[in-house]
Design a protein around this motif. Sequence first.
Motif, PDB file in Angstrom:
ATOM      1  N   GLY A  45       0.778  -1.234   0.000  1.00 17.16           N
ATOM      2  CA  GLY A  45       0.000   0.000   0.000  1.00 17.16           C
ATOM      3  C   GLY A  45       0.809   1.282   0.000  1.00 17.16           C
ATOM      4  O   GLY A  45       0.263   2.357   0.274  1.00 17.16           O
ATOM      5  N   ILE A  46       2.118   1.213  -0.325  1.00 18.73           N
ATOM      6  CA  ILE A  46       2.927   2.430  -0.392  1.00 18.73           C
ATOM      7  C   ILE A  46       2.542   3.207  -1.649  1.00 18.73           C
ATOM      8  O   ILE A  46       2.523   2.648  -2.751  1.00 18.73           O
ATOM      9  N   ASP A 141       6.506  13.555   2.357  1.00 20.35           N
ATOM     10  CA  ASP A 141       5.138  13.590   1.840  1.00 20.35           C
ATOM     11  C   ASP A 141       4.623  12.237   1.353  1.00 20.35           C
ATOM     12  O   ASP A 141       3.478  12.143   0.902  1.00 20.35           O
ATOM     13  N   ILE A 142       5.449  11.203   1.425  1.00 23.67           N
ATOM     14  CA  ILE A 142       5.009   9.895   0.937  1.00 23.67           C
ATOM     15  C   ILE A 142       4.014   9.276   1.911  1.00 23.67           C
ATOM     16  O   ILE A 142       4.227   9.241   3.122  1.00 23.67           O
ATOM     17  N   ALA A 143       2.935   8.759   1.361  1.00 22.79           N
ATOM     18  CA  ALA A 143       1.855   8.179   2.161  1.00 22.79           C
ATOM     19  C   ALA A 143       1.685   6.694   1.830  1.00 22.79           C
ATOM     20  O   ALA A 143       2.266   6.173   0.870  1.00 22.79           O
ATOM     21  N   HIS A 144       0.887   6.049   2.637  1.00 21.87           N
ATOM     22  CA  HIS A 144       0.482   4.672   2.341  1.00 21.87           C
ATOM     23  C   HIS A 144      -0.976   4.515   2.734  1.00 21.87           C
ATOM     24  O   HIS A 144      -1.533   5.330   3.488  1.00 21.87           O
ATOM     25  N   VAL A 145      -1.605   3.485   2.202  1.00 13.86           N
ATOM     26  CA  VAL A 145      -2.981   3.147   2.560  1.00 13.86           C
ATOM     27  C   VAL A 145      -3.017   1.707   3.036  1.00 13.86           C
ATOM     28  O   VAL A 145      -2.109   0.924   2.765  1.00 13.86           O
ATOM     29  N   ARG A 146      -4.061   1.387   3.748  1.00 15.39           N
ATOM     30  CA  ARG A 146      -4.282  -0.001   4.159  1.00 15.39           C
ATOM     31  C   ARG A 146      -5.060  -0.655   3.031  1.00 15.39           C
ATOM     32  O   ARG A 146      -6.291  -0.576   2.965  1.00 15.39           O
ATOM     33  N   THR A 330      -0.362   2.178  -6.510  1.00 17.85           N
ATOM     34  CA  THR A 330       0.258   3.498  -6.561  1.00 17.85           C
ATOM     35  C   THR A 330      -0.217   4.306  -7.768  1.00 17.85           C
ATOM     36  O   THR A 330      -0.443   5.512  -7.677  1.00 17.85           O
ATOM     37  N   MET A 331      -0.389   3.644  -8.917  1.00 16.80           N
ATOM     38  CA  MET A 331      -0.737   4.332 -10.157  1.00 16.80           C
ATOM     39  C   MET A 331      -2.221   4.232 -10.508  1.00 16.80           C
ATOM     40  O   MET A 331      -2.648   4.749 -11.537  1.00 16.80           O
ATOM     41  N   ALA A 332      -3.016   3.578  -9.665  1.00 17.00           N
ATOM     42  CA  ALA A 332      -4.387   3.244 -10.038  1.00 17.00           C
ATOM     43  C   ALA A 332      -5.280   4.441 -10.356  1.00 17.00           C
ATOM     44  O   ALA A 332      -5.986   4.424 -11.377  1.00 17.00           O
ATOM     45  N   PRO A 333      -5.344   5.487  -9.530  1.00 13.75           N
ATOM     46  CA  PRO A 333      -6.260   6.585  -9.863  1.00 13.75           C
ATOM     47  C   PRO A 333      -5.974   7.218 -11.222  1.00 13.75           C
ATOM     48  O   PRO A 333      -6.904   7.477 -12.006  1.00 13.75           O
ATOM     49  N   ALA A 334      -4.702   7.458 -11.519  1.00  9.64           N
ATOM     50  CA  ALA A 334      -4.359   8.051 -12.812  1.00  9.64           C
ATOM     51  C   ALA A 334      -4.637   7.085 -13.952  1.00  9.64           C
ATOM     52  O   ALA A 334      -5.158   7.482 -15.007  1.00  9.64           O
ATOM     53  N   SER A 335      -4.310   5.812 -13.773  1.00 11.34           N
ATOM     54  CA  SER A 335      -4.523   4.820 -14.830  1.00 11.34           C
ATOM     55  C   SER A 335      -6.003   4.679 -15.158  1.00 11.34           C
ATOM     56  O   SER A 335      -6.390   4.599 -16.332  1.00 11.34           O
ATOM     57  N   ALA A 336      -6.841   4.636 -14.123  1.00  8.95           N
ATOM     58  CA  ALA A 336      -8.281   4.499 -14.342  1.00  8.95           C
ATOM     59  C   ALA A 336      -8.852   5.733 -15.027  1.00  8.95           C
ATOM     60  O   ALA A 336      -9.715   5.624 -15.917  1.00  8.95           O
ATOM     61  N   HIS A 337      -8.381   6.900 -14.618  1.00  9.91           N
ATOM     62  CA  HIS A 337      -8.876   8.139 -15.240  1.00  9.91           C
ATOM     63  C   HIS A 337      -8.424   8.229 -16.693  1.00  9.91           C
ATOM     64  O   HIS A 337      -9.204   8.614 -17.586  1.00  9.91           O
TER      65      HIS A 337
END
Length: 361
Positions: A45-46, A141-146, A330-337
């Motif tokens: 999730g990084i 500024d690097i984040a991660h999600v669960r 990591t790239m999912a939102p941009a790839s989907a858009h």
Amino acid sequence: MSTIIVIGGGIIGLLTARELAQAGADVTLIEMGTTGRESSWAGGGILSTLRPWRYAEPVTALVQWSQRRYPELCGELFERTGIDPEHSRDGLLIVDVPDPAPALSWGREHEMAMETLDGSAIRAAAPKLVHESECALWLPDIAHVRNPRLIKALRRANNRAVRIREHQEVVELLVSDDRVAGVRTHTGVHHAETVVVCAGAWTANLLEQLGRPPAIAPVRGEMLLFHADPGLLSRIVLAGEHYAIPRRDGRILFGSTLEQSGFAKTTTAEAKELLHEQATTLFPMLRRMPIGGHWAGLRPSSPSGIPYIGAHPGIAGLYVNAGHFRYGLTMAPASAHLITDLILGREPILPPAPYGLDAPR
């Protein structure tokens, strides 16, 4: 209203289906197993590449667009579903950087906050870390999600807008007069004007029947989970090829391996021993912590890590969004858009040429 089938229910497929449905399309998502239980669930999730200055610009463009989008996306999903993806901007500490100049130059060029730390500052940043490093990089500024929670929230958010068909493997892409007509699963035929293949490591197998499949292959990665106390680790730490990720409840993820094993997703005793040895060498306090899990996932590798996002060159109405290797989340939102822009004929958020199926990599 266009009828669209999305093949694959990982983070790429779920977000692609969401983008298309929000734009007014009639979307069905077909997943061979349970949504989000392959590499999207298995990763850490990084929300960054591990050493971002080493990656091709097309990868960086997708990552940075997604990084800007993630806080809002996680907030939207939490509000809509009550499931918190735990977007946490804990920062990334990279402890073995003998020559930081190229990284710092890259950081200035890409407007990413980045600074060097010496020995005492490294110990202050990660008190529990044991590592002989004279120079480290700090990326605050690097984040991660669960990621399991993110997937669960997306699945719930998509329930009303997208028809989700689980445990239905697509065995054939239906084509008529060089145009996609739908798909065939073990349970029957599903017709559609547009089909988007988001099948991760299985993408090339599915497209092979049409010739010229993308160069996507599975690479197994194994992870360990430690049950630790909250606060023992407060930031992501990268040392060599391994990383530690803190969760808010104290759990610490440690990964990962890179194994060429085909589609074998089984864990191995050798990888578990290696990960445990590396984790407890870097963080001796983990020797006292019980192992809470050991699992494997199959990453969809691609040349230079550049995913395939675009139209099939020979079949009208057929699109691909796959091959994100270690960085699908990591790239999912941009790839989907971006794939939604291309399907609907909108102005693309990024120049699409580098991601084309025939683009050099």
